[in-house]
Design a protein around this motif. Structure first.
Motif, PDB file in Angstrom:
ATOM      1  N   TYR A 106      21.707 -21.166 -14.126  1.00 28.38           N
ATOM      2  CA  TYR A 106      21.135 -19.917 -14.639  1.00 28.38           C
ATOM      3  C   TYR A 106      19.806 -19.601 -13.929  1.00 28.38           C
ATOM      4  O   TYR A 106      19.553 -18.457 -13.539  1.00 28.38           O
ATOM      5  CB  TYR A 106      20.873 -20.023 -16.149  1.00 28.38           C
ATOM      6  N   ALA A 107      18.980 -20.599 -13.758  1.00 29.32           N
ATOM      7  CA  ALA A 107      17.622 -20.370 -13.271  1.00 29.32           C
ATOM      8  C   ALA A 107      17.553 -20.129 -11.768  1.00 29.32           C
ATOM      9  O   ALA A 107      16.775 -19.274 -11.312  1.00 29.32           O
ATOM     10  CB  ALA A 107      16.732 -21.559 -13.647  1.00 29.32           C
ATOM     11  N   PHE A 108      18.336 -20.842 -10.985  1.00 31.92           N
ATOM     12  CA  PHE A 108      18.144 -20.809  -9.538  1.00 31.92           C
ATOM     13  C   PHE A 108      19.310 -20.221  -8.732  1.00 31.92           C
ATOM     14  O   PHE A 108      19.138 -19.914  -7.556  1.00 31.92           O
ATOM     15  CB  PHE A 108      17.871 -22.232  -9.023  1.00 31.92           C
ATOM     16  N   ILE A 109      20.476 -20.092  -9.350  1.00 30.16           N
ATOM     17  CA  ILE A 109      21.606 -19.558  -8.574  1.00 30.16           C
ATOM     18  C   ILE A 109      21.877 -18.100  -8.935  1.00 30.16           C
ATOM     19  O   ILE A 109      21.891 -17.223  -8.074  1.00 30.16           O
ATOM     20  CB  ILE A 109      22.859 -20.436  -8.788  1.00 30.16           C
ATOM     21  N   VAL A 110      22.090 -17.816 -10.219  1.00 22.70           N
ATOM     22  CA  VAL A 110      22.358 -16.417 -10.591  1.00 22.70           C
ATOM     23  C   VAL A 110      21.087 -15.696 -11.037  1.00 22.70           C
ATOM     24  O   VAL A 110      21.010 -14.463 -11.014  1.00 22.70           O
ATOM     25  CB  VAL A 110      23.424 -16.357 -11.709  1.00 22.70           C
ATOM     26  N   GLY A 111      20.075 -16.465 -11.497  1.00 24.56           N
ATOM     27  CA  GLY A 111      18.779 -15.879 -11.834  1.00 24.56           C
ATOM     28  C   GLY A 111      18.818 -14.890 -12.980  1.00 24.56           C
ATOM     29  O   GLY A 111      18.166 -13.836 -12.910  1.00 24.56           O
TER      30      GLY A 111
END
Length: 348
Positions: free
Chosen positions: A111-116
């Motif tokens: 959630y935090a670093f790939i799709v944001g």
């Protein structure tokens, strides 16, 4: 199946299992994000779909090998056959806790670093539940497969050891036949050389034919009854050279139906030899040996007049034959003794 063949077969199966495992992990990496709601095919760009598939396949790969390592190293003290309840409890707890921790970290990172985007906790929970379910199912299948494989291998290995042991024992018993037969034959030949040189020559020629049969067939597991009966006649003719009319042999076949009946080779010869060795006889009181073949077995009966040196225990020949029957046919010889007769019944 030989042990080397078993190992070769296992190596082939291992390669197949690795292929299926890789396919399974990739499938988990592609299906779980959709089933849990993390991904939507219509709204997610292709680039993020591919990255997500690779990412969750890596999650499945790491999770599989982490649980596998713990199962191999930490669960080795809890074996199914010794502590099944402890192993099952430890398996469920460790697999669940490890799955929850790794999946939580990977999902939050996704959630935090790939799709944001903002974290949807219900989708995180769905992912946790789905992967825990997959882990439980795959672990159960893996444990069941391992149990079955170990049971089959143990059975094959035990059977192989038993067969090797039986072959070794049979080889030892067969090797006893040669010296036992030669000892008695040479004693007879020595007697004839001293008392009747013509008979000694005839005995020597007949002995060569008889011994050829022993050498040719002693390695065979089972031999046809017809060949054994013919050999018994030949062997008895060898004995007649020395004992003349002091011994008689009567063979009768009472089977209703001819069949491919088999028995361990050199069985009848040992029983004839045993009767000659342990009984006193002459032309006035001859030794009579009767071999009767029936559907339920072979009966070898001889008139009984023990020599003074006769012992009540089984001699080497009978012990040898009885052990061979126990090893090859899983049956024992039956002995019957009366005042006038000694009888041995051979199972077939």
């Amino acid at each position: 199946m030989e042990i080397t063949q078993i190992h070769s077969h296992n190596q082939s199966n291992t390669k197949k299992r690795l292929g299926f495992r890789l396919l399974f992990l990739i499938s988990i990496g592609m299906l779980v994000p959709h089933l849990s709601g993390l991904l939507c095919t219509e709204l997610t760009p292709v680039k993020y779909l591919i990255i997500s598939y690779l990412y969750f396949s890596a999650l499945a790969f790491i999770l599989w090998h982490t649980i596998g390592w713990i199962t191999r190293h930490k669960l080795r003290h809890f074996k199914w056959e010794i502590s099944p309840k402890k192993r099952l409890l430890f398996l469920i707890l460790t697999n669940s806790l490890i799955t929850i921790g790794i999946v939580f970290i990977f999902t939050i990172f996704w959630y935090a670093f790939i799709v944001g985007i903002r974290i949807e906790w219900r989708f995180v929970l769905n992912t946790e539940m789905l992967i825990i379910l997959c882990v439980i199912i795959s672990s159960s299948i893996h444990e069941m497969s391992s149990l079955i494989q170990n049971a089959v291998l143990n059975k094959i290995y035990t059977s192989s050891l038993e067969n090797t042991h039986i072959k070794t024992e049979l080889e030892i018993l067969r090797n006893q036949i040669d010296p036992h037969f030669l000892f008695n034959a040479l004693n007879t030949l020595s007697y004839l050389i001293e008392h009747d040189s013509k008979k000694a020559l005839q005995f020597n020629q007949t002995l060569a034919n008889v011994y050829h049969y022993i050498l040719r067939n002693k390695e065979i597991q089972l031999i046809s009854l017809e060949k054994e009966l013919e050999f018994a006649r030949q062997y008895f003719e060898l004995l007649k050279i020395r004992f003349s009319d002091s011994i008689h042999l009567d063979i009768s076949d009472e089977r209703k139906l001819k069949s491919d009946t088999k028995l361990p080779p050199i069985s009848l010869q040992l029983l004839i030899e045993n009767a000659i060795k342990h009984n006193a006889f002459d032309e006035h009181q001859p030794l009579t040996i009767q071999i009767t073949v029936k559907d339920d077995g072979i009966t070898v009966l001889n008139t009984l007049k023990p020599k003074q040196s006769f012992k009540t225990s089984l001699g080497i020949g009978l012990k040898n034959l009885n052990e061979r029957y126990k090893l090859q046919l899983k049956q024992e010889l039956h002995f019957f003794k009366s005042n006038n007769h000694f009888t041995v019944k051979l199972p077939i």
